[in-house]
Design a protein around this motif. Structure first.
Motif, mmCIF file in Angstrom:
data_model
loop_
_atom_site.group_PDB
_atom_site.id
_atom_site.type_symbol
_atom_site.label_atom_id
_atom_site.label_comp_id
_atom_site.label_asym_id
_atom_site.label_seq_id
_atom_site.Cartn_x
_atom_site.Cartn_y
_atom_site.Cartn_z
ATOM 1 N N ARG A 20 45.442 38.219 42.807
ATOM 2 C CA ARG A 20 44.475 38.253 41.712
ATOM 3 C C ARG A 20 43.097 38.621 42.235
ATOM 4 N N ILE A 55 42.220 40.472 44.701
ATOM 5 C CA ILE A 55 42.024 41.875 45.021
ATOM 6 C C ILE A 55 42.302 42.773 43.819
ATOM 7 N N GLY A 56 42.395 42.167 42.631
ATOM 8 C CA GLY A 56 42.396 42.987 41.419
ATOM 9 C C GLY A 56 43.708 43.061 40.675
ATOM 10 N N ALA A 57 44.711 42.267 41.077
ATOM 11 C CA ALA A 57 45.978 42.311 40.349
ATOM 12 C C ALA A 57 45.842 41.590 39.022
#
Lengths: 229, 416
Positions: B322, B324-326
């Protein structure tokens, strides 16, 4: 343009009444390196979470890169984070069972950046961080802590973020590796020219930064609590 | 994403392999039971074909079917030869095959019949009997072997065999005075024919010439050169297979035979009797299917449990995705993907385990149970079960995936 601007922002933790963060005004300019100081538990990570969009403010405004994060949908916030913000943690920065290359690829896969120069970019970053390119094929959990933290910087910068957030990235390192880590971090930041907010309780690191923010001075919630004690 | 799911599984290969093993075993049970059931059924249904009526002494239709077609159990009574001749010459009858049972050789049943048998007997989808060697019997003391009899006893053309009275495996009363010569060997059919020794009706009469009331009266025994062998007339037979000129006549003839005035007879439609018999077996088959499906559900729940308990140790990993952008959906899909890959691996493995297992036991099954099983399970039910298992694993792993999803919504920017 200011990278971060805060006006009368309040953040209250779920299931509590009193606000954890209450900041009347704060602004960070383009290319600045900011040392965000505060004791543990003072709300540094919470503030970084608000900047990164994993948390959202309840009132007031928080703009990152001119965008009001609270106005974005959760999905847009995730994609905003992937594209504009790099994050380095104290530890557990990498997916342990993936290779270094796999970790970098994964971070790249969440952003809309092009895949073509990806390999080249990761190699440039690793070299700038004094890491052997052979590490790319190694599993992340076989690396030393120092190496892992440096790979974490590469991972954070792989999508060319405008804002780099670091949350106590040196606290798992010993004194020697900490200094070399800081020098590498600052030099690579100079090259990429992103804005950096570095949260730590360690005053000795302050010398590396342009600006210092003492969180307890900005956070009215904390002040009130202190005066009551 | 596949890379992430597969490496993640590989990093937990201990518990993952146990889960795969449990899933594979239960899928082997599901596929194996279904395949053997389907094969047994088709093997069962194809034992006899193109016969319009099966006639025997008065008995239940299942009993008649069992002893005359499957060679299981004994006839309760016989049909007099005169009755047979009268029925066989009726105008609606196109062909008739008399069957006479009651003797055996090395545990294999001996069937007395006539040349009509090789001409009109059909199995499977109207398949004719074929000879792999030799020809039908042309002499009173000739015998035609089913393929399995020849194989397992190692008999070849010209071999002399002694029949035993009765149907036990180790009969003490042998018809030693009149050995039979093997004149032909049939190609495999996958039916009870393979386990049968066929002789002429006259042959059956001949070996019983010196017998009275099921016991040998030594002085009455005859030898091979006895002139009486030449024009032997059977006095009774066990059952008759009838083929009719027109299928329309079946019910009329059935009624006529059932009301036959001179002796009590039963005429049945083999397909109807087969269906009725299979219904009895079918109850068991349904039970087996239910049990195998329950076993499968249990191991799918085991898969979900494994994934669920891994969530605790993976909370940092999931939080990092999450950070790192998930999206939270990524977390859900990772868990689902892991579950699906495990199920897919198990399903494929179980299919090959079943295939390999059948390839190894195929000859043993056909020798001991006369079940001819195809090695590759291909019935649509099996694909259905395999697809069902994958769908069920997707559904059940929504539990851990959903929990991971809702937790990941609240992850703070923290990896610890």
């Amino acid at each position: 343009m200011s990278i971060i601007s805060i006006e009368n922002m309040r953040y209250t933790w779920p299931k509590t009444d009193s606000p954890g963060l209450d900041i009347s005004g704060l602004s960070v300019g383009q290319g600045e390196t900011v040392f965000l100081r505060g004791a543990s538990g003072s709300g540094k990570s919470t503030l970084l979470g608000l900047f990164a969009g994993t948390l959202t403010v309840q009132s007031g405004t928080l703009k990152v890169l001119g965008t009001e994060l609270a106005s974005l949908s959760p999905r847009e916030r995730d994609s905003f984070r992937a594209n504009h913000i790099g994050i380095v943690f104290q530890q557990f920065n990498l997916i342990p069972f993936l290779t270094v290359a796999g970790n970098l690829r994964l971070a790249g896969s969440f952003s809309r950046g092009s895949r073509q120069d990806f390999r080249e970019k990761s190699e440039v970053l690793l070299q700038a961080l004094n890491l052997d390119l052979g590490l790319l094929q190694r599993r992340a959990d076989t690396l030393s802590v120092g190496q892992q933290q440096r790979v974490a910087i590469a991972r954070a910068l792989i999508n060319d973020p405008e804002l780099l957030l670091a949350d106590e990235p040196t606290s798992a390192l010993d004194a020697d590796t900490r200094d070399s880590f800081m020098r590498l971090l600052m030099s690579i930041r100079d090259v990429s020219d992103c804005t950096m907010i570095f949260a730590s309780h360690d005053r000795s690191l302050m010398k590396y930064f342009d600006t210092e923010i003492e969180l307890s001075e900005f956070n009215r919630a904390q002040k009130g609590k202190a005066s009551r004690v | 994403m596949f890379e992430v799911a597969l490496s993640s599984l590989w990093s937990r290969r201990g518990s993952v392999m146990l889960t795969v093993a449990s899933l594979t075993i239960s899928m082997v049970i599901v596929i194996g039971v279904e395949h053997i059931r389907a094969q047994a059924k088709s093997s069962f249904v194809r034992t006899i074909s193109d016969v319009d009526l099966l006639v025997g002494a008065r008995t239940s239709q299942i009993n008649l079917l069992l002893y005359s077609v499957f060679r299981i159990g004994n006839a309760t009574n016989n049909i007099r030869w005169e009755s047979y001749e009268e029925i066989a010459t009726r105008p609606e009858v196109s062909w008739s095959i008399p069957l006479s049972l009651g003797d055996s050789h090395q545990g294999y049943r001996v069937l007395g019949t006539n040349s009509q048998y090789f001409e009109h007997f059909r199995y499977s989808d109207s398949q004719e009997l074929r000879f792999s060697e030799g020809r039908p019997f042309s002499d009173v003391l000739h015998a035609v072997l089913g393929s399995e009899v020849a194989n397992s006893l190692g008999y070849e053309l010209g071999k002399e065999i002694v029949l035993s009275h009765g149907i036990g495996n180790t009969s003490f009363v042998n018809h030693e005075n009149l050995p039979f010569t093997v004149s032909g060997i049939l190609a495999p059919t996958g039916t009870p024919v393979d386990r049968t020794i066929h002789v002429s009706l006259q042959g059956i009469e001949a070996i019983h010439l010196g017998w009275q009331n099921g016991a040998q009266v030594a002085t009455l025994g005859i030898e091979k050169e006895d002139p009486r062998l030449v024009d032997l007339q059977p006095t009774q037979i066990t059952a008759v297979l009838l083929g009719l000129e027109t299928p329309m006549a079946v019910f009329g003839l059935q009624r006529a035979i059932n009301n036959y005035p001179r002796e009590p007879l039963t005429a049945i439609l083999p397909a109807v009797a087969l269906g009725e018999l299979w219904q009895i077996i079918g109850t068991l088959e349904g039970l087996l299917n239910i049990i195998s499906i329950l076993v499968l559900i249990a191991s799918l729940l085991g898969l979900s449990t494994m994934l669920l308990s891994s969530l605790r140790e993976r909370s940092r990993e999931l939080a990092l995705y999450r950070a790192i952008g998930a999206r939270p959906l990524f977390i859900l899909l990772i868990i689902e993907l892991e579950a699906l890959s495990l199920t897919l691996i198990s399903v494929c493995m179980s299919y090959f385990v079943v295939t390999a297992g059948l390839a190894l036991t195929q000859s043993w099954l056909s020798e001991n149970f006369a079940i001819v099983i195809e090695v590759w399970p291909t019935t649509s039910n099996i694909w259905l079960y395999m697809g069902g298992a994958i769908a069920a694993s997707a559904a059940l792993s929504l539990i851990p995936a959903g929990i991971a999803y809702s937790r990941s919504l609240g992850y703070v920017l923290r990896s610890a």
